[in-house]
Design a protein around this motif. Structure first.
Motif, mmCIF file in Angstrom:
data_model
loop_
_atom_site.group_PDB
_atom_site.id
_atom_site.type_symbol
_atom_site.label_atom_id
_atom_site.label_comp_id
_atom_site.label_asym_id
_atom_site.label_seq_id
_atom_site.Cartn_x
_atom_site.Cartn_y
_atom_site.Cartn_z
ATOM 1 N N ASN A 155 0.803 -1.221 0.000
ATOM 2 C CA ASN A 155 0.000 0.000 0.000
ATOM 3 C C ASN A 155 0.836 1.270 0.000
ATOM 4 O O ASN A 155 0.304 2.367 -0.158
ATOM 5 N N ALA A 156 2.140 1.127 0.203
ATOM 6 C CA ALA A 156 2.998 2.314 0.191
ATOM 7 C C ALA A 156 3.452 2.655 -1.237
ATOM 8 O O ALA A 156 4.191 3.631 -1.430
ATOM 9 N N TYR A 157 2.985 1.901 -2.211
ATOM 10 C CA TYR A 157 3.416 2.085 -3.609
ATOM 11 C C TYR A 157 3.199 3.521 -4.082
ATOM 12 O O TYR A 157 2.111 4.090 -3.929
ATOM 13 N N ASP A 158 4.247 4.109 -4.647
ATOM 14 C CA ASP A 158 4.087 5.425 -5.275
ATOM 15 C C ASP A 158 4.600 5.364 -6.704
ATOM 16 O O ASP A 158 5.371 4.478 -7.072
ATOM 17 N N GLU A 159 4.146 6.298 -7.505
ATOM 18 C CA GLU A 159 4.437 6.266 -8.948
ATOM 19 C C GLU A 159 4.240 7.671 -9.517
ATOM 20 O O GLU A 159 3.527 8.498 -8.926
ATOM 21 N N HIS A 165 0.887 8.301 2.359
ATOM 22 C CA HIS A 165 1.686 7.572 3.340
ATOM 23 C C HIS A 165 2.796 8.477 3.859
ATOM 24 O O HIS A 165 3.705 8.827 3.115
ATOM 25 N N ILE A 166 2.700 8.807 5.128
ATOM 26 C CA ILE A 166 3.672 9.710 5.740
ATOM 27 C C ILE A 166 4.480 8.916 6.752
ATOM 28 O O ILE A 166 3.911 8.296 7.656
ATOM 29 N N PHE A 167 5.792 8.934 6.572
ATOM 30 C CA PHE A 167 6.616 8.120 7.461
ATOM 31 C C PHE A 167 6.959 8.888 8.725
ATOM 32 O O PHE A 167 7.422 10.021 8.681
ATOM 33 N N ASN A 208 1.073 1.126 11.712
ATOM 34 C CA ASN A 208 1.770 2.111 10.900
ATOM 35 C C ASN A 208 2.969 1.430 10.245
ATOM 36 O O ASN A 208 3.398 0.358 10.670
ATOM 37 N N MET A 209 3.534 2.111 9.246
ATOM 38 C CA MET A 209 4.634 1.490 8.501
ATOM 39 C C MET A 209 5.802 1.120 9.409
ATOM 40 O O MET A 209 6.377 0.036 9.285
ATOM 41 N N ASP A 210 6.154 2.023 10.323
ATOM 42 C CA ASP A 210 7.308 1.732 11.187
ATOM 43 C C ASP A 210 7.032 0.534 12.092
ATOM 44 O O ASP A 210 7.929 -0.259 12.375
#
Ligand code: FAD
Length: 366
Positions: free
Chosen positions: A41-45, A59-61, A347-349
């Motif tokens: 889900n963190a995919y960016d393009e 998505h904010i890390f 969360n991602m972390d």
């Protein structure tokens, strides 16, 4: 440890970090994802207009874990970024999460820190015990702020009343007596300088890793040949939904490019608690720092059906998950890690941390 191959289902944070850890320890890894791309889900393009966007929402890390930040720093450089959010109430924007400036602007006050604390003390509706999200919010900010910022947003986001949702959902959002208008206050707040997808490419770039996209686990014929299986996809699907489906809230992302607009809004995300069918609009250039003429935004429409995004935190859902978890606990050669496999909002972390510790346990078994 033998050198047979481990199969990993899913190339998001959970699967990709475990793949890297096992590969560096000398294990052969075959990682598959049913989507046509890596990064979950963190995919960016780059969109059709050359703007870097997050296909599955912003998505904010952010993390307080130096260990996690250092680990990911092996695979990306960073761009410092502190996320800010405004909430629209009666056509005006206010800092969100609620802080002293929110109170002063909304009620035409001039409170200092002690004054803001006294304000919250006066308006809050003490609740004991605190069980639901409604309890959390009324207990801290009282009814007016609850109705202006939380009630309708929660209804839209979850399709449920705040009283039907467990306390943890609302407890993630702080209330502040100072004027700190950052959405997160973690020690490390940054975005991957060249995007998430590039970071994942680096994570998965190892001679012991074989990555295949557009491959569904259901279509992998011979599972028994693998030394170990790591499932980061939905646990109920892995077990053929034998106890029933775990409920998820889904989202529809409506991406748009505004060719003649340099900046659409003043901060990364604007919440619309009371208006529109969407919950929020995010403008990606704030997050990525990209300089270009036009701008790209995304509106998020919560949905009952669709891709599984948010586990719905209710007691009956957790009880259903426990049934699946009991099957998982009895497995010797299968490990379940991540948002869908553990039916938990991570969360991602937190996923990275969980994946690092799962990797250790898997290596002890191999
Ligand atoms: P995923 O990223 O979902 O990866 C699982 C992968 O498994 C997917 O790519 C899927 O295609 C694959 N898969 C599933 N089933 C199969 C199958 N049968 N066969 C093959 N592959 C399969 N976190 C933050 O820290 N900050 C944020 O700002 C933030 N914003 C978010 C915004 C939204 C809208 C959402 C939904 C989440 C957000 N998150 C955020 C949470 C973040 O997305 C998760 O922490 C992270 O994606 C979890 O990684 P994962 O590997 O567990 O799952």
């Amino acid at each position: 440890m033998n050198t047979q191959t481990t199969l990993i289902i899913g190339a998001g944070f959970a699967g990709s970090v475990i793949a890297r850890e096992l590969a560096e320890a000398g294990q052969q890894v075959h990682i598959i994802d049913k989507r046509p791309h890596i990064a979950g889900n963190a995919y960016d393009e780059l969109d059709a207009h050359g703007v870097l966007v997050h296909r599955y929402g912003p998505h904010i890390f952010h993390t307080n874990s130096e260990k996690v930040f250092k680990y990911l720093s092996r695979f990306t450089e960073w761009r410092p970024y502190e996320h800010r959010v405004l909430g629209v109430v009666d056509g005006k924007t206010y800092p969100f999460p609620i802080n002293r400036s929110t109170l002063n602007q909304l009620y035409a006050l001039d409170l200092d820190e002690a004054g803001a604390a006294a304000f919250f003390e006066k308006v809050r509706e003490p609740r004991e015990p605190i069980r639901s999200s409604e309890d959390v919010v009324l207990n801290s900010v009282g009814r007016d702020l609850y109705e202006k910022f939380f009630l309708n947003y929660t209804r839209k986001q979850w399709g449920l009343e705040p009283s039907q949702l467990k306390a943890g959902v609302a407890a993630r959002i702080p209330t502040r007596t100072n004027t700190d208008d950052r959405y997160f206050t973690d020690t490390f707040q940054a975005m991957p300088l060249h995007g998430y997808t590039r970071m994942f490419e680096n994570l998965l770039d190892h001679p012991n890793i074989r990555m295949e996209t557009s491959v569904d686990f259901a279509d992998v014929p011979d599972h028994d040949g693998y030394a170990h299986i790591v499932c980061t996809g939905p646990i109920d699907s892995f077990y053929g939904y034998r106890f029933g489906r775990l409920p998820y809230r889904s989202l529809r992302f409506e991406h748009a490019h505004l060719a003649d607009t340099k900046q659409f809004q003043s901060v990364g995300t604007v919440n619309y608690p009371n208006d529109h069918a969407y919950t929020r609009i995010t403008e990606f250039k704030h997050l990525t720092g990209q300089q270009c003429d036009g701008t790209s935004i995304v509106r998020e429409y919560p949905m009952a059906d669709g891709d599984p995004y948010y586990p719905i935190p209710r007691d009956e859902n957790e009880a259903l998950f426990k049934q699946y978890e009991a099957l998982a606990d009895a497995e010797k050669n299968v490990t379940f890690v991540g948002r869908l496999a553990q039916y938990r909002y991570y969360n991602m972390d937190q996923v990275v941390a969980a994946a690092l510790s799962a990797s250790q346990k898997i290596m002890e078994k191999l």
